[in-house]
Write an enzyme that holds these catalytic residues in place. Structure first.
Site, PDB file in Angstrom:
ATOM      1  CG  HIS A 155     -24.507 -18.221 -12.327  1.00 48.59           C
ATOM      2  ND1 HIS A 155     -25.878 -18.092 -12.256  1.00 48.59           N
ATOM      3  CD2 HIS A 155     -24.184 -18.106 -13.640  1.00 48.59           C
ATOM      4  CE1 HIS A 155     -26.359 -17.900 -13.477  1.00 48.59           C
ATOM      5  NE2 HIS A 155     -25.360 -17.907 -14.330  1.00 48.59           N
ATOM      6  CE  LYS A 159     -24.078 -14.104 -12.786  1.00 46.43           C
ATOM      7  NZ  LYS A 159     -23.428 -13.380 -13.893  1.00 46.43           N
TER       8      LYS A 159
HETATM    9  N1  LIG Z   1     -23.850 -13.673 -21.876  1.00 45.56           N
HETATM   10  C1  LIG Z   1     -23.395 -14.875 -21.554  1.00 45.56           C
HETATM   11  O1  LIG Z   1     -23.755 -15.900 -22.142  1.00 45.56           O
HETATM   12  C2  LIG Z   1     -22.407 -14.982 -20.437  1.00 45.56           C
HETATM   13  C3  LIG Z   1     -21.837 -16.212 -20.089  1.00 45.56           C
HETATM   14  C4  LIG Z   1     -20.876 -16.242 -19.083  1.00 45.56           C
HETATM   15  C5  LIG Z   1     -20.529 -15.055 -18.439  1.00 45.56           C
HETATM   16  N2  LIG Z   1     -21.134 -13.897 -18.796  1.00 45.56           N
HETATM   17  C6  LIG Z   1     -20.742 -12.613 -18.222  1.00 45.56           C
HETATM   18  O2  LIG Z   1     -19.511 -12.252 -18.815  1.00 45.56           O
HETATM   19  C7  LIG Z   1     -18.734 -11.482 -17.893  1.00 45.56           C
HETATM   20  C8  LIG Z   1     -17.362 -12.153 -17.732  1.00 45.56           C
HETATM   21  O3  LIG Z   1     -17.532 -13.426 -17.157  1.00 45.56           O
HETATM   22  P1  LIG Z   1     -16.274 -14.365 -16.830  1.00 45.56           P
HETATM   23  O4  LIG Z   1     -16.829 -15.547 -16.150  1.00 45.56           O
HETATM   24  O5  LIG Z   1     -15.435 -14.510 -18.032  1.00 45.56           O
HETATM   25  O6  LIG Z   1     -15.525 -13.463 -15.742  1.00 45.56           O
HETATM   26  P2  LIG Z   1     -13.958 -13.406 -15.412  1.00 45.56           P
HETATM   27  O7  LIG Z   1     -13.851 -12.742 -14.096  1.00 45.56           O
HETATM   28  O8  LIG Z   1     -13.354 -14.742 -15.600  1.00 45.56           O
HETATM   29  O9  LIG Z   1     -13.376 -12.449 -16.559  1.00 45.56           O
HETATM   30  C9  LIG Z   1     -13.533 -11.063 -16.594  1.00 45.56           C
HETATM   31  C10 LIG Z   1     -12.282 -10.481 -17.190  1.00 45.56           C
HETATM   32  O10 LIG Z   1     -12.465  -9.089 -17.393  1.00 45.56           O
HETATM   33  C11 LIG Z   1     -11.215  -8.497 -17.190  1.00 45.56           C
HETATM   34  N3  LIG Z   1     -11.352  -7.065 -16.974  1.00 45.56           N
HETATM   35  C12 LIG Z   1     -11.711  -6.426 -15.841  1.00 45.56           C
HETATM   36  N4  LIG Z   1     -11.660  -5.095 -16.046  1.00 45.56           N
HETATM   37  C13 LIG Z   1     -11.263  -4.917 -17.320  1.00 45.56           C
HETATM   38  C14 LIG Z   1     -11.023  -3.766 -18.122  1.00 45.56           C
HETATM   39  N5  LIG Z   1     -11.142  -2.536 -17.624  1.00 45.56           N
HETATM   40  N6  LIG Z   1     -10.644  -3.941 -19.403  1.00 45.56           N
HETATM   41  C15 LIG Z   1     -10.503  -5.185 -19.908  1.00 45.56           C
HETATM   42  N7  LIG Z   1     -10.702  -6.297 -19.191  1.00 45.56           N
HETATM   43  C16 LIG Z   1     -11.075  -6.167 -17.919  1.00 45.56           C
HETATM   44  C17 LIG Z   1     -10.628  -9.237 -15.993  1.00 45.56           C
HETATM   45  O11 LIG Z   1      -9.221  -9.097 -15.943  1.00 45.56           O
HETATM   46  C18 LIG Z   1     -11.049 -10.660 -16.293  1.00 45.56           C
HETATM   47  O12 LIG Z   1     -10.025 -11.328 -16.993  1.00 45.56           O
HETATM   48  C19 LIG Z   1     -19.564 -11.423 -16.615  1.00 45.56           C
HETATM   49  O13 LIG Z   1     -20.306 -10.229 -16.605  1.00 45.56           O
HETATM   50  C20 LIG Z   1     -20.516 -12.589 -16.736  1.00 45.56           C
HETATM   51  O14 LIG Z   1     -21.718 -12.408 -16.046  1.00 45.56           O
HETATM   52  C21 LIG Z   1     -22.049 -13.846 -19.760  1.00 45.56           C
HETATM   53  O1  LIG Z   2     -20.796 -17.075 -15.465  1.00 45.72           O
HETATM   54  C1  LIG Z   2     -21.548 -16.089 -15.487  1.00 45.72           C
HETATM   55  O2  LIG Z   2     -21.313 -15.049 -14.842  1.00 45.72           O
HETATM   56  C2  LIG Z   2     -22.765 -16.117 -16.333  1.00 45.72           C
HETATM   57  N1  LIG Z   2     -23.454 -15.056 -16.434  1.00 45.72           N
HETATM   58  C3  LIG Z   2     -24.612 -14.890 -17.241  1.00 45.72           C
HETATM   59  C4  LIG Z   2     -25.760 -14.349 -16.428  1.00 45.72           C
HETATM   60  O3  LIG Z   2     -25.545 -13.503 -15.537  1.00 45.72           O
HETATM   61  O4  LIG Z   2     -26.900 -14.732 -16.696  1.00 45.72           O
HETATM   62  C5  LIG Z   2     -24.957 -16.051 -18.119  1.00 45.72           C
HETATM   63  C6  LIG Z   2     -24.502 -17.360 -17.623  1.00 45.72           C
HETATM   64  C7  LIG Z   2     -23.084 -17.341 -17.075  1.00 45.72           C
END
Ligand SMILES: NC(=O)c1ccc[n+]([C@@H]2O[C@H](COP(=O)([O-])OP(=O)(O)OC[C@H]3O[C@@H](n4cnc5c(N)ncnc54)[C@H](O)[C@@H]3O)[C@@H](O)[C@H]2O)c1
Ligand SMILES: O=C(O)C1=N[C@H](C(=O)O)CCC1
Length: 266
Positions: A155, A159
């Site tokens: 990643h 992250k």
């Molecule tokens: N399920 C999936 O398919 C998938 C895919 C990508 C990322 N993710 C997950 O999604 C989450 C976010 O990933 P990202 O890459 O967008 O991260 P990022 O750091 O770009 O975004 C996170 C956002 O959350 C905000 N934040 C922090 N505390 C907050 C609060 N108290 N209230 C509201 N907002 C708040 C931050 O300001 C930031 O803008 C991570 O946990 C990541 O692992 C999941």
């Molecule tokens: O960008 C991230 O953070 C992602 N988180 C998810 C994970 O923890 O598996 C899914 C993929 C992107």
């Protein structure tokens, strides 16, 4: 047509901003508010690089749910706040669709119980990319025949959690079909701590964090004279949005917590 009213938590994040762009294109979804830790009262359209949407930002989740009528909360924040948001949403009768990763087993259990008690649907999906969901299913199938397996997840270097939610979910799915087994040489020793990766039920999980990466995973199976590698790559966060939309639609029909998108795919 009655639109599904959505609140997005984390709108300025990489995933949150992508979710806003997806919602803007859907005729049956309406963004009614956003949750952030700053910019209270500002409109999304007033924030640089976010779509021209009128939804207002709240910094207090309870105030948000007291002020707007919401059906679904899409949470894309951090493990700490994602958990609090999910809990508060269920308590307020708002259905959470959670992409945030890094929840503990105890938190997942607690949220499962709360969802059942309140009869509120919840979807928590460690990975919304359909290809990643298939990769996990294929890996579960392969593990029946190839019990020696290591997971390598790669990643971007912003992250927060390691291993990734996807790697943990993959190992859990494999665990359902594979007898617990310690892999490698029985006498192997790490001369540098961590060299063999994290251990889940004898399976090794290796986490790589580098600039330039988005989200990638390889599940490598070994047997006598052969290897099988099942690999998935997300090159752009658009890859997650089909799954986010599907989860928003499906959570409206649920009254329990579902962990993993595979449970709502036909
Ligand atoms: N399920 C999936 O398919 C998938 C895919 C990508 C990322 N993710 C997950 O999604 C989450 C976010 O990933 P990202 O890459 O967008 O991260 P990022 O750091 O770009 O975004 C996170 C956002 O959350 C905000 N934040 C922090 N505390 C907050 C609060 N108290 N209230 C509201 N907002 C708040 C931050 O300001 C930031 O803008 C991570 O946990 C990541 O692992 C999941
Ligand atoms: O960008 C991230 O953070 C992602 N988180 C998810 C994970 O923890 O598996 C899914 C993929 C992107």
């Amino acid at each position: 047509m009655e639109k599904i009213k959505v609140v997005v938590a984390g709108p300025r994040g990489k995933m949150g901003a992508e979710a806003l762009r997806m919602i803007e294109k859907q005729e049956d979804l309406e963004l009614v508010a956003c949750l952030d830790h700053k910019y209270e009262g500002k409109k999304i359209s007033e924030i640089d690089e976010l779509p021209a949407m009128d939804a207002v930002i709240y910094t207090d989740i309870q105030k948000c749910f007291d002020s707007v009528n919401a059906d679904v909360l899409v949470d894309l924040t951090t493990p700490e706040f994602g958990y609090l948001h999910t809990k508060t949403a269920i308590q307020n009768g708002v259905r959470p669709v959670v992409g945030t990763t890094g929840f503990t087993d105890e938190q997942l259990e607690e949220l499962t119980e709360l969802s059942e008690e309140k009869g509120i649907g919840v979807i928590i999906a460690p990975n919304f990319a359909l290809g990643a969901v298939l990769m996990m299913q294929f890996a579960k199938w392969a593990a029946k025949y190839f019990p020696d397996v290591e997971i390598i997840e790669k990643h971007h270097d912003n992250k927060l959690d390691a291993p990734s939610g996807t790697a943990v979910k993959t190992a859990q799915l494999i665990k359902e079909v594979r007898e617990s087994k310690k892999q490698g040489h029985p006498d192997e020793k790490e001369t540098l701590q961590g060299a063999r990766g994290a251990d889940m039920d004898g399976m090794k999980i290796h986490s790589m964090r580098l600039p330039g990466l988005v989200a990638h995973q390889e599940v490598v199976f070994g047997s006598k004279g052969e290897n099988l590698t099942i690999k998935h790559d997300s090159f752009h966060r658009e890859s997650f949005m089909t799954g986010v939309k599907l989860a928003i639609d499906q959570v409206m029909k649920l009254d329990i917590l579902v962990y993993g998108l595979e449970n709502i795919l036909e």
